[in-house]
Design an enzyme around this catalytic site. Structure first.
Site, PDB file in Angstrom:
ATOM      1  N   CYS A  15       1.681 -14.031   2.628  1.00  0.00           N
ATOM      2  CA  CYS A  15       2.493 -13.371   3.662  1.00  0.00           C
ATOM      3  C   CYS A  15       3.083 -14.397   4.636  1.00  0.00           C
ATOM      4  O   CYS A  15       2.384 -15.297   5.105  1.00  0.00           O
ATOM      5  CB  CYS A  15       1.630 -12.370   4.427  1.00  0.00           C
ATOM      6  N   CYS A  21      -5.766 -13.038   9.755  1.00  0.00           N
ATOM      7  CA  CYS A  21      -5.530 -12.494   8.416  1.00  0.00           C
ATOM      8  C   CYS A  21      -5.616 -13.532   7.286  1.00  0.00           C
ATOM      9  O   CYS A  21      -4.865 -14.514   7.263  1.00  0.00           O
ATOM     10  CB  CYS A  21      -4.176 -11.810   8.368  1.00  0.00           C
ATOM     11  N   CYS A  36       0.091   5.964  11.907  1.00  0.00           N
ATOM     12  CA  CYS A  36      -1.268   5.426  11.939  1.00  0.00           C
ATOM     13  C   CYS A  36      -1.161   4.060  12.589  1.00  0.00           C
ATOM     14  O   CYS A  36      -0.528   3.156  12.037  1.00  0.00           O
ATOM     15  CB  CYS A  36      -1.819   5.315  10.517  1.00  0.00           C
ATOM     16  N   ARG A  60     -10.376   6.195  13.286  1.00  0.00           N
ATOM     17  CA  ARG A  60     -10.980   5.651  12.064  1.00  0.00           C
ATOM     18  C   ARG A  60     -11.833   4.424  12.377  1.00  0.00           C
ATOM     19  O   ARG A  60     -11.329   3.445  12.931  1.00  0.00           O
ATOM     20  CB  ARG A  60      -9.882   5.296  11.053  1.00  0.00           C
ATOM     21  N   CYS A 106      -0.431 -13.983  11.512  1.00  0.00           N
ATOM     22  CA  CYS A 106      -1.489 -13.228  12.195  1.00  0.00           C
ATOM     23  C   CYS A 106      -2.807 -14.012  12.095  1.00  0.00           C
ATOM     24  O   CYS A 106      -3.287 -14.278  10.978  1.00  0.00           O
ATOM     25  CB  CYS A 106      -1.640 -11.850  11.564  1.00  0.00           C
ATOM     26  N   CYS A 150      -4.522   4.635   0.815  1.00  0.00           N
ATOM     27  CA  CYS A 150      -3.631   3.777   1.606  1.00  0.00           C
ATOM     28  C   CYS A 150      -3.339   2.482   0.858  1.00  0.00           C
ATOM     29  O   CYS A 150      -4.253   1.760   0.475  1.00  0.00           O
ATOM     30  CB  CYS A 150      -4.279   3.480   2.955  1.00  0.00           C
ATOM     31  N   CYS A 173      -0.644   6.993   2.223  1.00  0.00           N
ATOM     32  CA  CYS A 173      -0.338   6.139   3.375  1.00  0.00           C
ATOM     33  C   CYS A 173       0.058   4.771   2.826  1.00  0.00           C
ATOM     34  O   CYS A 173      -0.473   4.346   1.800  1.00  0.00           O
ATOM     35  CB  CYS A 173      -1.591   6.027   4.248  1.00  0.00           C
TER      36      CYS A 173
HETATM   37  N1  SAM Z   1       1.339  -6.664   6.331  1.00  0.00           N
HETATM   38  C1  SAM Z   1       1.220  -5.394   6.895  1.00  0.00           C
HETATM   39  C2  SAM Z   1       1.009  -5.426   8.392  1.00  0.00           C
HETATM   40  O1  SAM Z   1       0.518  -6.384   8.918  1.00  0.00           O
HETATM   41  O2  SAM Z   1       1.307  -4.415   9.012  1.00  0.00           O
HETATM   42  C3  SAM Z   1       0.126  -4.547   6.268  1.00  0.00           C
HETATM   43  C4  SAM Z   1      -1.194  -5.142   5.878  1.00  0.00           C
HETATM   44  S1  SAM Z   1      -2.207  -5.788   7.191  1.00  0.00           S
HETATM   45  C5  SAM Z   1      -3.493  -6.558   6.281  1.00  0.00           C
HETATM   46  C6  SAM Z   1      -2.924  -4.315   7.932  1.00  0.00           C
HETATM   47  C7  SAM Z   1      -3.876  -4.490   9.077  1.00  0.00           C
HETATM   48  O3  SAM Z   1      -5.119  -4.981   8.613  1.00  0.00           O
HETATM   49  C8  SAM Z   1      -3.514  -5.459  10.174  1.00  0.00           C
HETATM   50  O4  SAM Z   1      -2.594  -4.935  11.079  1.00  0.00           O
HETATM   51  C9  SAM Z   1      -4.857  -5.691  10.855  1.00  0.00           C
HETATM   52  O5  SAM Z   1      -5.058  -4.762  11.887  1.00  0.00           O
HETATM   53  C10 SAM Z   1      -5.853  -5.430   9.731  1.00  0.00           C
HETATM   54  N2  SAM Z   1      -6.560  -6.670   9.373  1.00  0.00           N
HETATM   55  C11 SAM Z   1      -6.087  -7.690   8.644  1.00  0.00           C
HETATM   56  N3  SAM Z   1      -7.000  -8.676   8.539  1.00  0.00           N
HETATM   57  C12 SAM Z   1      -8.091  -8.268   9.233  1.00  0.00           C
HETATM   58  C13 SAM Z   1      -9.354  -8.850   9.503  1.00  0.00           C
HETATM   59  N4  SAM Z   1      -9.676 -10.061   9.053  1.00  0.00           N
HETATM   60  N5  SAM Z   1     -10.237  -8.148  10.238  1.00  0.00           N
HETATM   61  C14 SAM Z   1      -9.907  -6.918  10.705  1.00  0.00           C
HETATM   62  N6  SAM Z   1      -8.722  -6.329  10.481  1.00  0.00           N
HETATM   63  C15 SAM Z   1      -7.820  -6.984   9.761  1.00  0.00           C
HETATM   64  C1  DTB Z   2      -6.444  -0.891   9.238  1.00  0.00           C
HETATM   65  O1  DTB Z   2      -6.340  -0.749  10.462  1.00  0.00           O
HETATM   66  N1  DTB Z   2      -7.435  -1.517   8.631  1.00  0.00           N
HETATM   67  C2  DTB Z   2      -7.230  -1.570   7.216  1.00  0.00           C
HETATM   68  C3  DTB Z   2      -5.963  -0.694   7.036  1.00  0.00           C
HETATM   69  N2  DTB Z   2      -5.574  -0.419   8.365  1.00  0.00           N
HETATM   70  C4  DTB Z   2      -4.827  -1.193   6.231  1.00  0.00           C
HETATM   71  C5  DTB Z   2      -7.130  -2.973   6.712  1.00  0.00           C
HETATM   72  C6  DTB Z   2      -8.352  -3.800   7.031  1.00  0.00           C
HETATM   73  C7  DTB Z   2      -8.210  -5.128   6.394  1.00  0.00           C
HETATM   74  C8  DTB Z   2      -9.432  -5.969   6.583  1.00  0.00           C
HETATM   75  C9  DTB Z   2      -9.286  -7.311   5.987  1.00  0.00           C
HETATM   76  C10 DTB Z   2      -9.062  -7.341   4.505  1.00  0.00           C
HETATM   77  O2  DTB Z   2      -9.773  -6.646   3.741  1.00  0.00           O
HETATM   78  O3  DTB Z   2      -8.190  -8.100   4.059  1.00  0.00           O
HETATM   79 FE1  SF4 Z   3       0.855 -10.485   6.758  1.00  0.00          FE
HETATM   80 FE2  SF4 Z   3      -1.746 -10.224   7.165  1.00  0.00          FE
HETATM   81 FE3  SF4 Z   3      -0.077 -10.246   9.235  1.00  0.00          FE
HETATM   82 FE4  SF4 Z   3      -0.071  -8.119   7.549  1.00  0.00          FE
HETATM   83  S1  SF4 Z   3      -1.739  -8.769   8.888  1.00  0.00           S
HETATM   84  S2  SF4 Z   3       1.693  -9.205   8.394  1.00  0.00           S
HETATM   85  S3  SF4 Z   3      -0.560  -9.173   5.631  1.00  0.00           S
HETATM   86  S4  SF4 Z   3      -0.446 -11.960   7.821  1.00  0.00           S
END
Ligand code: SAM
Ligand code: DTB
Ligand code: SF4
Length: 339
Positions: free
Chosen positions: A68, A75, A204, A276, A72, A112, A144
């Site tokens: 990506c 992430c 959401c 959630r 973030c 989702c 979703c």
């Molecule tokens: N790329 C899209 C976005 O950022 O909206 C969708 C996927 S992203 C992985 C969805 C959500 O997962 C993020 O907004 C964040 O809140 C959550 N997330 C990602 N990595 C995480 C982590 N290590 N711990 C907790 N939540 C996480």
């Molecule tokens: C949300 O708030 N938490 C979920 C869902 N929406 C998409 C994602 C959590 C991701 C946690 C880190 C991972 O598994 O990569």
């Molecule tokens: Fe990309 Fe992860 Fe950020 Fe979603 S949360 S925009 S997957 S870097």
């Protein structure tokens, strides 16, 4: 201490002169209440607005993992960091529908699908997501997706495919946003939520705790969500899952009672919303999870994987619910009729 009551049914739009929105001070006062009093209030709100022994089970699937372009800090899917997650090809529609079918068989009612995209781009990949949405809807599940930013036209196409909900988290407060993400702004996030809402898709949106944010940041994030008009139908509260290689890899674990507090405040501010209890449950005891459910959480992610990180086993979750006297939410009557 005065109770913070839910906003009146009149719209709480910042554009409306007469509407009432929660103030910074009100939300902070709620967050700072003695924990048991806060849980009592959250529980009362919860019972007044929900079937209080039901928990919705939702299953996540990453349909496009890693690589990506966003940065973030939490992430593992960001290409900015040397994490354990590399870029993978997008899943094909049949594989996704097979996963959705399994999710339904084990009792999930919402599916989702996540993509590690900054934004949706028109073309074959988006067309494939639309097909996935149609397939999930044919199974009678709530559908979703979380795909990054969407414009109004893309949101309309998702709606037309049958999409129920779009996940797009604020993650933290406006003030703290740049310390976590530099490749987009808080206002970009709000604009996508607006596009989703205007397309008639339910919203959401939630966030993460444990990233080094202050208590005020937590409160401000919840305040922004609660002051949206209408309020989001779904608010995921995640505890950071620290991922090796990301800037937040070494953050200490959150105090589980902070998670309970966040959930209780979300419940009081957003009475009708499904709150959630999301990422981070593998680090929580059964007792801590039960407190979260008591404080107003009425959904969990179900299945042994979130997007890229582990989630508790299904049997563990079913026994946790049973031991708490809770049951999985049945499918909605209109979706239950389909196969
Ligand atoms: N790329 C899209 C976005 O950022 O909206 C969708 C996927 S992203 C992985 C969805 C959500 O997962 C993020 O907004 C964040 O809140 C959550 N997330 C990602 N990595 C995480 C982590 N290590 N711990 C907790 N939540 C996480
Ligand atoms: C949300 O708030 N938490 C979920 C869902 N929406 C998409 C994602 C959590 C991701 C946690 C880190 C991972 O598994 O990569
Ligand atoms: Fe990309 Fe992860 Fe950020 Fe979603 S949360 S925009 S997957 S870097």
């Amino acid at each position: 201490m005065a109770q913070v009551s839910p906003p009146p049914s009149a719209p709480v739009s910042p554009a409306s002169k007469t509407a009432r929105a929660f103030t910074r001070e009100e939300v902070r006062a709620l967050y700072d209440r003695p924990l048991l009093a806060l849980i009592d209030e959250a529980r009362a709100v919860h019972r007044a607005h929900h079937v209080d022994d039901e928990v919705q089970l939702c299953t996540l699937l990453s349909v496009k993992t890693g690589g990506c372009p966003e940065d973030c800090a939490y992430c593992p899917q960001s290409s900015h960091y040397e994490s354990e997650v590399g870029p993978e090809k997008m899943l094909d529609v049949n594989a996704v529908i097979a996963s959705a079918r399994r999710a339904k068989e084990i009792g999930s009612t919402r599916f989702c699908m996540g993509a590690a995209w900054r934004e949706v781009k028109d073309g074959p990949a988006f067309d494939r997501v639309l097909e996935m949405v149609r397939g999930v809807k044919e199974l009678g599940l709530e559908a979703c997706v979380t795909l990054g930013m969407v414009n109004a036209d893309q949101a309309a196409r998702l709606k037309e495919a049958g999409l129920d909900a779009y996940n797009h988290n604020l993650d933290t407060s406006r003030e703290n946003y740049r310390s976590i993400i530099k490749t987009r702004t808080f206002d970009d996030r709000i604009a996508t939520l607006q596009n989703v809402r205007e397309a008639g898709i339910t919203v959401c949106s939630g966030g993460i705790i444990g990233m080094g944010e202050s208590t005020d940041d937590r409160c401000e994030m919840l305040r922004t969500l609660a002051n949206l008009t209408p309020q989001p139908e779904s608010v995921p509260i995640n505890a950071l899952v620290p991922s090796p290689g990301t800037p937040l890899a070494d953050r200490p674990p959150v105090d589980p009672l902070d998670l309970v507090r966040m959930i209780a405040v979300a419940r009081v501010l957003m009475p009708k919303t499904r709150v959630r209890l999301s990422a981070g449950r593998t680090s929580l005891t059964r007792e801590a999870q039960m407190l979260c459910l008591m404080a107003g959480a009425n959904s969990i992610f179900y299945g042994d994987k979130l997007l890229t990180t582990p989630n508790p086993d299904e049997e563990e979750d079913l026994s946790l619910l049973a031991d708490a006297g809770l049951k999985p939410m049945p499918p909605a009557r209109d979706t239950a009729r389909r196969s």
